[in-house]
Design a protein around this motif. Structure first.
Motif, short mmCIF file in Angstrom:
data_model
loop_
_atom_site.label_atom_id
_atom_site.label_comp_id
_atom_site.label_asym_id
_atom_site.label_seq_id
_atom_site.Cartn_x
_atom_site.Cartn_y
_atom_site.Cartn_z
N ALA A 1 18.06 51.97 -9.78
CA ALA A 1 18.96 52.73 -8.83
C ALA A 1 19.43 52.50 -7.49
O ALA A 1 20.47 52.18 -6.94
N ALA A 2 18.23 52.64 -7.02
CA ALA A 2 18.08 52.06 -5.41
C ALA A 2 18.67 50.78 -5.16
O ALA A 2 19.32 50.51 -4.30
N GLN A 3 18.16 49.90 -6.05
CA GLN A 3 18.42 48.38 -5.69
C GLN A 3 19.98 48.25 -6.21
O GLN A 3 20.78 47.63 -5.49
N TYR A 4 20.52 48.86 -7.25
CA TYR A 4 21.91 48.84 -7.37
C TYR A 4 22.71 49.52 -6.33
O TYR A 4 23.90 48.84 -6.03
N HIS A 5 22.18 50.63 -5.70
CA HIS A 5 22.96 51.01 -4.51
C HIS A 5 22.99 50.11 -3.36
O HIS A 5 23.88 50.08 -2.72
N LEU A 6 21.90 49.44 -3.16
CA LEU A 6 21.87 48.62 -2.00
C LEU A 6 22.56 47.40 -2.40
O LEU A 6 23.66 46.82 -1.38
N TRP A 7 22.80 46.82 -3.71
CA TRP A 7 23.72 45.67 -3.79
C TRP A 7 25.24 46.11 -3.77
O TRP A 7 26.00 45.47 -3.35
N SER A 8 25.40 47.34 -4.49
CA SER A 8 26.93 47.97 -4.40
C SER A 8 27.52 47.96 -2.95
O SER A 8 28.45 48.04 -2.47
N SER A 9 26.50 48.53 -2.02
CA SER A 9 26.81 48.77 -0.61
C SER A 9 27.28 47.44 0.14
O SER A 9 28.09 47.57 1.02
N LYS A 10 26.60 46.26 -0.50
CA LYS A 10 27.09 45.17 0.00
C LYS A 10 28.08 44.48 -0.81
O LYS A 10 28.99 43.56 0.26
N SER A 11 28.17 44.79 -1.89
CA SER A 11 29.29 44.12 -2.66
C SER A 11 30.56 44.88 -2.53
O SER A 11 31.49 44.10 -2.33
#
Length: 155
Positions: free
Chosen positions: A142-152
């Motif tokens: 979930a943290a990796q997804y949040h990091l990805w979505s914050s850049k995407s």
């Protein structure tokens, strides 16, 4: 599952193939040391760089494929997500280290409690030990997804 089951399976097969690929070159080099150094610790220590390099490679492959899965399921593209992974590699490693340390602390706590409370309490703690580890793994994704979505999807 109907929509993303096959693509996730293909990502998993790609991960397996990429995981086993370096072993084609590493195992012949390591085999000689393993045969002659079973009881010789200094000879076995020569294997440590090979194993650490392979583990680092596995970590990077997993991160890249996880971010590619994020991109595929969101419809933003796998290769753009791979570039995002490379841009946020240091924060991603930091997240993995912090949550891995938490999971390791829970494992050590469960192991230490087995020494203090042998018998049925140790068995019950041992049976419950995978739950916090699984929660840490889910939290990490979930943290990796949040990091990805914050850049995407910057806001």
């Amino acid at each position: 599952m109907k929509k993303y089951g096959l693509p996730v399976l293909l990502f998993s097969l790609a991960e397996w193939a990429l995981t086993l690929l370096p072993l084609y070159w590493l195992l012949p080099r390591m085999y000689r040391h393993l045969l002659s150094g079973v009881l010789d610790v200094p000879l076995l220590l020569k294997l440590v760089p090979y194993v650490l390099g392979w583990l680092l490679y596995l970590f990077l492959v997993r991160k890249l494929l996880l971010y590619m899965q994020f991109g595929y399921t969101a419809g933003t593209g796998m290769f753009s997500s791979m570039l995002i992974c490379l841009k946020v590699l240091l924060p991603s490693i930091g997240i993995s280290i912090i949550l891995g340390a938490g999971s390791l602390a829970v494992l050590l706590l469960c192991s230490a409690s087995a020494l203090l409370y042998p018998g049925l309490p140790a068995l019950m703690l041992r049976q419950a030990a995978p739950l916090p580890s699984t929660l840490f793994n889910m939290w990490g994704i979930a943290a990796q997804y949040h990091l990805w979505s914050s850049k995407s999807f910057p806001q």
